[in-house]
Design a protein around this motif. Structure first.
Motif, PDB file in Angstrom:
ATOM      1  N   GLY A 176      -1.379  -9.037  -1.782  1.00 55.41           N
ATOM      2  CA  GLY A 176      -1.874  -9.946  -0.543  1.00 55.41           C
ATOM      3  C   GLY A 176      -0.349 -10.090   0.374  1.00 55.41           C
ATOM      4  N   ALA A 177       0.474  -9.714  -0.877  1.00 54.88           N
ATOM      5  CA  ALA A 177       1.924 -10.364  -0.741  1.00 54.88           C
ATOM      6  C   ALA A 177       2.460  -8.912   0.176  1.00 54.88           C
ATOM      7  CB  ALA A 177       2.954 -10.756  -1.320  1.00 54.88           C
ATOM      8  N   LEU A 178       2.671  -8.027  -0.047  1.00 52.89           N
ATOM      9  CA  LEU A 178       2.756  -7.074   0.998  1.00 52.89           C
ATOM     10  C   LEU A 178       1.453  -5.654   1.200  1.00 52.89           C
ATOM     11  CD1 LEU A 178       5.488  -5.135  -1.825  1.00 52.89           C
ATOM     12  CD2 LEU A 178       5.888  -6.273   0.361  1.00 52.89           C
ATOM     13  N   THR A 179       1.465  -5.286   2.408  1.00 53.42           N
ATOM     14  CA  THR A 179       0.806  -4.806   2.430  1.00 53.42           C
ATOM     15  C   THR A 179       1.523  -3.028   1.969  1.00 53.42           C
ATOM     16  OG1 THR A 179       2.397  -4.019   4.698  1.00 53.42           O
ATOM     17  CG2 THR A 179       0.995  -5.527   5.221  1.00 53.42           C
ATOM     18  N   PRO A 180       0.510  -2.194   2.173  1.00 54.72           N
ATOM     19  CA  PRO A 180       0.676  -0.732   1.331  1.00 54.72           C
ATOM     20  C   PRO A 180       2.336   0.073   2.355  1.00 54.72           C
ATOM     21  CG  PRO A 180      -1.250  -1.176   2.307  1.00 54.72           C
ATOM     22  CD  PRO A 180      -1.304  -1.718   2.710  1.00 54.72           C
ATOM     23  N   GLU A 181       2.221  -0.576   3.658  1.00 50.35           N
ATOM     24  CA  GLU A 181       3.044   0.170   4.312  1.00 50.35           C
ATOM     25  C   GLU A 181       4.404   0.056   4.049  1.00 50.35           C
ATOM     26  OE1 GLU A 181      -0.493   0.923   5.750  1.00 50.35           O
ATOM     27  OE2 GLU A 181       0.587  -0.829   5.711  1.00 50.35           O
ATOM     28  N   GLU A 182       4.550  -2.069   3.983  1.00 50.40           N
ATOM     29  CA  GLU A 182       5.632  -2.397   3.140  1.00 50.40           C
ATOM     30  C   GLU A 182       5.971  -2.131   1.836  1.00 50.40           C
ATOM     31  OE1 GLU A 182       5.580  -6.706   5.854  1.00 50.40           O
ATOM     32  OE2 GLU A 182       4.194  -6.130   3.668  1.00 50.40           O
ATOM     33  N   ALA A 183       5.309  -1.825   0.901  1.00 47.88           N
ATOM     34  CA  ALA A 183       5.780  -1.121  -0.653  1.00 47.88           C
ATOM     35  C   ALA A 183       6.460   0.035  -0.068  1.00 47.88           C
ATOM     36  CB  ALA A 183       4.279  -1.359  -1.219  1.00 47.88           C
ATOM     37  N   VAL A 184       5.930   0.906   0.629  1.00 50.12           N
ATOM     38  CA  VAL A 184       6.505   2.161   0.561  1.00 50.12           C
ATOM     39  C   VAL A 184       8.052   1.885   0.436  1.00 50.12           C
ATOM     40  CG1 VAL A 184       7.356   4.267   2.207  1.00 50.12           C
ATOM     41  CG2 VAL A 184       4.800   3.456   1.548  1.00 50.12           C
ATOM     42  N   ARG A 185       8.412   0.694   1.445  1.00 48.75           N
ATOM     43  CA  ARG A 185       9.606   0.736   1.761  1.00 48.75           C
ATOM     44  C   ARG A 185      10.954  -0.584   0.694  1.00 48.75           C
ATOM     45  NH1 ARG A 185       7.753   0.791   6.656  1.00 48.75           N
ATOM     46  NH2 ARG A 185       7.310  -1.319   6.862  1.00 48.75           N
ATOM     47  N   TYR A 186       9.714  -1.216   0.066  1.00 45.59           N
ATOM     48  CA  TYR A 186       9.769  -2.319  -1.325  1.00 45.59           C
ATOM     49  C   TYR A 186      11.212  -1.899  -1.610  1.00 45.59           C
ATOM     50  CZ  TYR A 186       9.523  -6.958  -3.675  1.00 45.59           C
ATOM     51  OH  TYR A 186       9.571  -7.033  -4.465  1.00 45.59           O
ATOM     52  N   PRO A 187      12.842  -2.402  -1.512  1.00 40.50           N
ATOM     53  CA  PRO A 187      13.597  -2.588  -2.844  1.00 40.50           C
ATOM     54  C   PRO A 187      13.513  -2.402  -4.545  1.00 40.50           C
ATOM     55  CG  PRO A 187      13.416  -5.163  -1.200  1.00 40.50           C
ATOM     56  CD  PRO A 187      12.442  -3.439  -1.029  1.00 40.50           C
ATOM     57  N   TYR A 188      12.437  -3.031  -4.799  1.00 41.75           N
ATOM     58  CA  TYR A 188      12.329  -3.297  -5.622  1.00 41.75           C
ATOM     59  C   TYR A 188      11.103  -2.305  -6.826  1.00 41.75           C
ATOM     60  CZ  TYR A 188      15.813  -6.640  -5.088  1.00 41.75           C
ATOM     61  OH  TYR A 188      17.070  -7.403  -4.580  1.00 41.75           O
ATOM     62  N   LYS A 189      10.761  -1.352  -5.661  1.00 42.95           N
ATOM     63  CA  LYS A 189       9.307  -0.928  -6.151  1.00 42.95           C
ATOM     64  C   LYS A 189       9.208  -0.082  -7.309  1.00 42.95           C
ATOM     65  CE  LYS A 189      10.490   2.893  -3.036  1.00 42.95           C
ATOM     66  NZ  LYS A 189      10.234   4.362  -1.674  1.00 42.95           N
ATOM     67  N   ASN A 190      10.385   0.206  -7.769  1.00 36.55           N
ATOM     68  CA  ASN A 190      10.874   1.027  -9.040  1.00 36.55           C
ATOM     69  C   ASN A 190      10.227   0.138 -10.758  1.00 36.55           C
ATOM     70  OD1 ASN A 190      11.064   3.591  -7.948  1.00 36.55           O
ATOM     71  ND2 ASN A 190      12.747   3.243  -7.866  1.00 36.55           N
ATOM     72  N   VAL A 191      10.586  -1.601 -10.560  1.00 37.13           N
ATOM     73  CA  VAL A 191      10.488  -2.284 -11.396  1.00 37.13           C
ATOM     74  C   VAL A 191       8.886  -2.124 -11.422  1.00 37.13           C
ATOM     75  CG1 VAL A 191      10.329  -4.709 -12.165  1.00 37.13           C
ATOM     76  CG2 VAL A 191      12.231  -3.789 -10.035  1.00 37.13           C
ATOM     77  N   ILE A 192       8.540  -1.985 -12.867  1.00 38.34           N
ATOM     78  CA  ILE A 192       7.574  -1.536 -13.882  1.00 38.34           C
ATOM     79  C   ILE A 192       7.807  -2.608 -14.625  1.00 38.34           C
ATOM     80  CG2 ILE A 192       6.801   0.826 -13.765  1.00 38.34           C
ATOM     81  CD1 ILE A 192       8.094   0.925 -16.698  1.00 38.34           C
TER      82      ILE A 192
END
Length: 264
Positions: free
Chosen positions: A156-172
């Motif tokens: 719940g720290a990010l919404t799905p919409e915010e996740a699209v623009r999250y700068p570290y979305k490629n961190v696995i």
């Protein structure tokens, strides 16, 4: 009866338009005899390497080939456990390879793999490559992304919409090669006549959303669907390597237009 249901599959991998080389890899085992089918089923693997320079490219190919080797060397009908152990053995092999290389670069890879046997799919996943199932006209993601952004959305720290623009979305969070025994998720799904499985690296998801994937899979046979999905990601920028494997279980419950691959 289910063991004889035919599969139609196609796979494609492409470097995209930005990367100088392809760190994705796809490998397939399709049995040639009834005995091979009984002993092993069919196996499809998609991997997305990380590590920079040639390390990611080597990692994805080496881990995929070793996972296939260990799976075929195994025996027994506990298909899911057999797949996961093959992936874990490939992880050990990859870590040994990385230790033997004369440099300090990280060598790791995501992996999503499925064994299709007797009307069921057994799916192993580590990292953020994905498996989808299209059943009765509806596409659903089977795997859960093992990524930082996916965890933040779950918490719940990010919404799905915010996740699209999250700068570290490629961190696995996990991958083969990153630790002694990474947590590999296992999923099992029942397959109906005409159901479709899609395995893909995140280079596809970056540019093509789930609704578009579902529509394309519903209108095209596997060969054309694989080509069109890759082409669509390229048309929209091709910012990452793109890999897809499309597996159709049995006959499609639709009529295909004569002389074309499009279905209605």
């Amino acid at each position: 009866m289910e063991a004889t249901v035919p599969l139609e599959a196609a796979w494609r991998t492409d470097p995209g338009l930005v990367r100088g080389h392809n760190e994705d890899f796809v490998i397939v085992y399709e049995p040639e005899t009834a005995d091979d089918r009984r002993r092993h089923g069919s196996l499809y693997i998609v991997a997305d390497g990380v590590g920079g320079a040639d390390a990611g490219e080597v990692a994805s190919q080496y881990a995929s080939e070793r996972a296939l080797h260990h799976y075929l060397a195994g025996d027994g009908e506990n298909w899911g456990a057999r797949l996961i152990e093959a992936m874990q053995a490939a992880n050990t092999d990859l870590r040994r390879l990385a230790a033997d290389r004369d440099d300090s670069r990280r060598m790791a890879t995501t992996m999503v793999a499925t064994v299709v046997q007797a009307g069921r799919a057994y799916i192993g996943n580590v990292g953020d490559s994905r498996a989808y199932l299209r059943h009765d006209g509806t596409l659903a993601q089977v795997t859960r992304d093992q990524s930082l952004v996916a965890r933040l959305v779950e918490e719940g720290a990010l919404t799905p919409e915010e996740a699209v623009r999250y700068p570290y979305k490629n961190v696995i969070l996990y991958s083969l090669g990153s630790e002694k025994r990474p947590p590999i998720d296992l999923f099992e799904v029942e397959l109906g006549e005409g159901d479709l499985l899609l395995l893909c690296s995140d280079g596809l998801i970056r540019h093509v959303d789930d609704g578009e994937i579902s529509d394309l899979l519903g209108r095209e046979l596997p060969e054309a669907a694989a080509e069109r999905l890759v082409a669509l990601a390229r048309e929209r920028g091709g910012e990452d390597n793109i890999t897809v494997a499309v597996v159709q279980h049995g006959a499609r419950p639709v009529a295909c237009l004569l002389y074309t691959s499009r279905c209605v």
